[in-house]
Design an enzyme around this catalytic site. Structure first.
Site, short mmCIF file in Angstrom:
data_model
loop_
_atom_site.label_atom_id
_atom_site.label_comp_id
_atom_site.label_asym_id
_atom_site.label_seq_id
_atom_site.Cartn_x
_atom_site.Cartn_y
_atom_site.Cartn_z
N ASP A 35 0.75 -1.17 -0.14
CA ASP A 35 -0.11 0.02 0.08
C ASP A 35 0.86 1.33 -0.16
OD1 ASP A 35 -2.78 0.36 -0.38
OD2 ASP A 35 -3.23 1.00 1.64
N ASP A 40 -11.95 -5.73 10.45
CA ASP A 40 -12.02 -7.18 10.54
C ASP A 40 -13.37 -7.62 11.07
OD1 ASP A 40 -11.16 -6.08 12.80
OD2 ASP A 40 -9.05 -7.13 12.95
#
Length: 1145
Positions: A419, A848
């Site tokens: 990223d 998550d």
């Protein structure tokens, strides 16, 4: 942004001009006509498309572009049988870039890293150059990396020159003799000398072949998934087949016998008479343990209720404020304990049988005569963002453990998400792919565990135990030396990249100055200012983030990048040879597909942190490999058990596995101090809470080490999901359920609705859900079909036929990678449901937990897979400050969940009540910090005021207190019994619960309230990962004291309680009538608080022996002084001065 929508309707363009000005990104979007070609050294443009794109894409209704490849005398369409053999070689040697308002480019890289690479699957692998004068292109090669030479004179020639020779008479440029065979496919097959593969269906485009699996299931087989249908008999007593790679019985009924009929043939009756064996088993907790456990929970609930009623009725009129605060806190603690304890009523254990998995999926059977693996594909995701905080060596070791995993090579693919778009990460991955050429075959040959080289060579046990091969010592010594050199290369990459960039920059400046002087003659020339770029090993600009950030080359502003580091392996095993440093005879040397991905980032587009990166990988992998299952790992978590992937697949492929959304593995950590001072192992959560949730709808998703079903991430409902249509009250005013006419086997591809129009998923709305990539949309039914369990038993519903996944994987072509570039662009998610309903969910720091909650809310189930040997291992912050910031991030995410629509209060009726309570506790637990901090001050306030939370320590209060304490201890012992944790681990968890509750949880609640009320966004820095470079002191970080404001509340609590104890003793000693009962009660609870804060105090002291003695001396003096001053200001009742009657009781 007006051009954005126009550009979204077209696929990214592809060209190979890597030297074009980067300012093209600011030009108007290109037209819908896309050309797929590359330029040869002679100046020709050659088509490298593997299929007729016009015929392939024209059949899709949603296509908004066309492909035009105009033929010229120098550019004639190539025979597909020839181009397919070379296409992947071109793709793996090309760096693909592109994005918003920019052309998708395929930059052919002859060199990826400074060192030489030899593995034929790797990008930039060394090979022979074309011998035709004026051409330096690499010669075509096969899977082993050997040159493909079409002429018997062994004249080395590249593909383009070979095609020129064929078109101009078919004469070899070397011997001047005509080629005997002008079809590359023929002599390539002769060079491989492999068994023939199952042929693809005759005719049809690539898209037809891709979807043929799904088409074949639209038959009577899918309409007969009932318990009354015998699949074995249907398969072997009819001449019909479904899927590819199936076989039916010969007329004599024997299978596997030789020509004479002798052998161990097997008939259909033999197969049907064999007992069906499950892949997994559910192991219940013994009744001798679980029954008393549940009884104690009931007893404690009753006692708590009676105790709270007694506390409310019996006030303390002497200190009503102290009584009120204590009662409110105790009521909240009772509620918090209830929410935490109720989901633990049904704990279970599970076991897998890998032998059954091998027998079902990798053993020759009538439906799989060759014994090829019938396991589904698996895409591994590894995420990293900053090479400075996440060392490339750690990430490289994680990649190596994945490449060496014990799973069919052709079914495994690894995607690395960078990223940060750093060249350091890119070249580190290339170095890892190069070292894998030796490491992976070494692991397979000698059955190495673990398959992380850094962990393996750091083992303190005997490495030669149970090793029987004579050459193991020599091989290990050689590989160890190569790994040491590999580490040196990785560690030197930052300096190497910097020196290389400086050298190229100086060269560019000199060129610019010479050009400027030539143009301006003798005029005064101003210094030339050239942006300091970061250069790749082949002498071109790095398209990602530069060391010195500039426009279009910063962490938040760079193009999308995809590089196939290791191209897909061949379908057949590729055995090594005895030549070289290792004897790899009979060892499969193939490597799984390895892809580097850095999504596009542009100002004005929300990147959504890790969740956005994961969704970009989901889309890119769907187009490139489309594994029906996805396993994500953090860069510091590696595969410790090479068979962990198989164990997870046992659950997915077992009966009922089609209703599992994910398999969560426990997190295990390395590099933690032996005493586990800050409860880094977190065993109470992973071995108690998660096992308990496994008995409900399944464990929560914890961010790493999780095996997902791809279509569950896509937001689909599970098969056989019960539909609920509640009205205002589902009990009294529920609406009648419509009768669905959608076939049961197709319900896994429904996103709600029951009409016939919904059966087709409202195709006009599909782009609004998934985006406008037809490749991505077409991959969805294929992934759904391939992820089904085997229909090898009448009770297996929604299954697939055996042998359906033994066909070869499709080759990668440039158009596929170009489409992957398009779906990782910054604009792709605009006006879609990515991040809101599909993929990883946005809007929370703990994406998550929210992602797992959404799946459970749709009716999916999950399982918890605890393997005998740890499946994965990683690192955890052992420094106190880093640990508190980690807990702060988790708690902040929980507060965000509580104030969002993901609160379990709003869960659907598909979620079980105890599962809902578990998710409700996830959002509520940080709020306990307010009551916990108040309760920690109560003993000190009691000692200061001379009062207690009750008026007198009577027998009733003590009995209640004793029963509550005993039941708590007994419950802890029983939890230790059925979970397998130790008493020390349980106590460490209790200690850190109070440490985190009085520090990080309080800050999390404040931050969450500020975000909800004032709209202040929350940002967190990436947790630094240890690179394991400090060999002298493995736990050096443990003793580093880094100040943070989170330490203020615990320090205050400790100081106030210590002073209160001194004041209490002084007051009681100097009192005329000492009240020892109140002193004992207050001191006992103060010591209880201080005992929980002991690890925190120890962390503040740093390394043992380094705290100066004067600190302890002054601390004692200050405490005594304050206590005496308090007694002087507020003397005990009945005493007029300090002194008086000093008597012991």
């Amino acid at each position: 942004m007006a051009s954005n929508n126009h550009f979204m309707n077209s696929r990214s363009n592809l060209s190979t001009n890597s030297d074009a000005a980067e300012a093209e990104r600011h030009q108007q979007p290109v037209s819908n006509s896309v050309t797929f070609a590359r330029r040869t050294p002679s100046g020709r443009y050659v088509n490298y498309s593997r299929d007729d794109l016009d015929s392939e894409l024209g059949s899709v209704d949603l296509t908004g572009y066309s492909v035009h490849i105009p033929p010229t005398p120098d550019n004639q369409p190539m025979d597909p049988s020839i181009s397919q053999k070379v296409e992947e070689q071109y793709v793996s040697n090309s760096l693909f870039t592109g994005g918003f308002n920019s052309v998708t480019r395929a930059h052919l890289m002859e060199k990826v890293i400074d060192t030489e690479t030899s593995h034929p699957q790797m990008a930039g692998a060394k090979g022979s150059s074309c011998a035709v004068p004026g051409c330096d292109v690499k010669v075509m090669s096969d899977e082993r990396g050997q040159d493909l030479l079409p002429c018997e004179c062994d004249f080395k020639i590249c593909r383009d020159c070979f095609m020129d020779a064929v078109k101009t008479g078919g004469m070899c440029p070397g011997c001047k003799e005509p080629y005997r065979n002008t079809d590359l496919a023929d002599f390539a097959d002769n060079n491989k000398q492999q068994r023939p593969m199952l042929p693809p269906p005759a005719g049809g485009s690539k898209m037809d072949r891709r979807l043929s699996l799904m088409k074949s299931t639209k038959s009577g087989l899918m309409r007969s998934q009932t318990g009354d249908f015998d699949h074995n008999r249907w398969l072997f007593e009819t001449s019909g087949t479904y899927g590819f790679g199936n076989a039916f019985w010969t007329k004599d009924g024997n299978f596997g016998s030789d020509k004479d009929g002798n052998g161990h043939g097997m008939g259909p009756q033999d197969l049907m008479s064999r007992p069906w064996r499950p892949l997994t088993r559910k192991l219940q907790i013994p009744a001798a343990v679980i029954s008393p456990y549940r009884l104690l929970i009931l007893i404690r609930i009753v006692v708590l209720a009676l105790f709270l009623m007694w506390r409310i009725k019996h006030k303390n009129p002497d200190a009503i404020w102290l009584w009120g605060m204590s009662v409110v806190c105790e009521l909240w603690f009772a509620l918090s304990w209830l929410l935490d304890q109720l989901p633990k009523l049904c704990p279970i254990n599970r076991a897998t049988d890998l032998n059954v998995l091998k027998e079902k999926f990798e053993t020759p059977t009538p439906s799989n005569p060759t014994g090829k693996s019938d396991l589904p594909g698996l895409d591994m995701f590894v995420s990293t963002a900053d090479p400075e905080k996440e060392p490339p060596l750690v990430t490289s070791n994680t990649i190596l453990s994945i490449l060496a995993a014990d799973y069919p090579v052709e079914k495994l693919a690894c995607y690395v998400s960078d990223d940060g778009g750093a060249l350091l990460t890119f070249e580190a991955m290339a170095e890892a792919a190069s070292f894998a050429n030796m490491w992976v075959p070494f692991c397979r040959k000698h059955n190495i565990e673990p398959r992380n080289p850094d962990s393996y060579f750091s083992l303190k046990r005997d490495p030669y135990k149970n090793k029987v091969k004579a050459d193991f010592v020599k091989d290990r010594r050689r590989v160890k030396r190569e790994y040491d050199e590999f580490k040196v290369r990785i560690n030197s990459l930052p300096d190497s990249i910097r020196r290389r960039s400086d050298a190229y920059h100086a060269r560019e400046e000199i060129k610019a100055m010479k050009l400027q002087r030539q143009n301006r003659d003798e005029e005064i020339v101003e210094p030339v200012k050239i942006p300091k770029a970061t250069w790749m090993a082949d002498g071109t600009h790095w398209p990602g983030t530069w060391i010195n950030s500039g426009p279009d080359h910063s962490r938040s502003d760079h193009a999308g990048i995809i590089q196939v580091m290791l191209k897909p392996p061949s379908d057949e095993p590729l055995h090594g040879v005895s030549e070289g440093f290792l004897d790899l005879t009979d060892v499969d040397i193939r490597l799984p597909l390895l892809v580097y991905v850095s999504r596009e980032k542009r100002p004005g587009y929300d990147h959504n942190k890790k969740a956005g990166a994961m969704n970009a990988l989901v889309r890119a992998s769907a187009i490139m490999s489309n594994g029906p299952f996805i396993l994500n790992l953090d860069c510091d978590h590696y595969i410790y058990n090479s068979q962990a992937l198989r164990e997870g697949m046992c659950f997915m492929m077992d009966r009922g596995g089609d209703r599992l959304c994910y398999v969560q593995f426990p997190q295990r950590f390395e590099g933690i101090d032996p005493s586990d001072r800050y409860a880094n192992h977190n065993t109470v959560f992973f071995d108690v809470n998660m096992r308990a949730l496994d008995g409900l709808m399944g464990p929560v998703y914890v961010g790493t080490g999780c095996l997902f079903r791809r279509i569950a991430l896509y937001g689909f409902d599970p098969p056989r999901a019960k539909e609920h249509h509640p009205g205002f009250c589902s009990c009294c005013f529920s609406r009648k359920k419509k009768k669905s006419r959608v076939p049961e086997e197709n319900r896994s591809l429904r996103m709600g609705g029951d009409s016939d129009d919904d059966e087709e998923m409202n195709l006009s709305l599909v782009p609004k859900k998934f985006g406008n990539s037809t490749f991505l949309i077409d991959s969805i039914p294929v992934a759904e079909f391939q992820g089904r369990p085997l229909a090898d038993h009448p009770a297996v519903q929604n299954g697939r036929p055996p042998g359906a996944l033994t066909i070869p994987r499709e080759l990668l072509d440039a158009s596929t990678v170009a489409e992957a570039i398009a779906v990782i662009s910054c604009w792709y998610e605009d006006k879609t449901e990515w991040g809101s309903r599909i993929g990883w969910i946005y809007g929370s720091v703990t994406e998550d937990v929210v992602t797992g909650y959404r799946m459970h809310n749709r009716g999916w189930k999950s399982v918890y897979c605890v393997t005998k040997r740890d499946a994965f291992r990683g690192t955890a912050p052992i420094n106190l400050t880093d640990r508190l910031h980690q807990v702060l991030r988790w708690a902040t995410g929980s507060v965000e969940i509580f104030f969002s629509r993901n609160n379990a209060f709003f869960a659907s009726p598909r979620m079980k009540i105890l599962q809902r309570i578990a998710y409700l506790n996830v959002g509520i637990y940080p709020f306990t910090s307010f009551f916990l901090i108040v309760y920690c001050f109560l003993p000190a306030l009691s000692l200061f005021s001379g009062q207690f939370i009750v008026q007198t320590l009577n027998v009733t209060f003590l009995v209640y207190l004793l029963i509550i304490s005993i039941t708590l201890c007994l419950l802890a012992l029983l939890e230790i019994k059925w979970s397998g944790i130790s008493l020390e681990e349980w106590w460490r968890n209790e200690q850190f619960w109070l440490i985190g509750g009085t520090s990080a949880h309080l800050a999390a609640v404040i931050q969450g309230l500020l975000k909800v009320v004032a709209g202040i966004e929350i940002s967190f820095t990436l947790t630094s990962k240890s690179g394991g470079e400090d060999v002298d002191d493995e736990f050096a970080d443990l003793y580093i004291v880094k100040w943070t404001s989170l330490m203020i509340p615990p320090i205050t609590i400790m100081m106030v309680n210590l002073i209160a104890i001194a004041v209490g003793f002084s007051r009681t000693i100097y009192s005329v009538i000492p009240q020892w009962s109140k002193l004992i009660g207050g001191v006992f609870f103060s010591f209880w608080v201080l005992a929980h804060l002991y690890p925190f105090a120890k962390g503040l002291m740093g390394r043992r022996g380094r705290t100066p003695t004067i600190v302890y001396v002054w601390s004692g003096l200050v405490a005594i002084t304050i206590s005496l001053l308090w007694v002087a200001i507020n003397p005990p009742a009945g005493s007029t001065q300090i002194g008086g009657s000093f008597t012991f009781p």
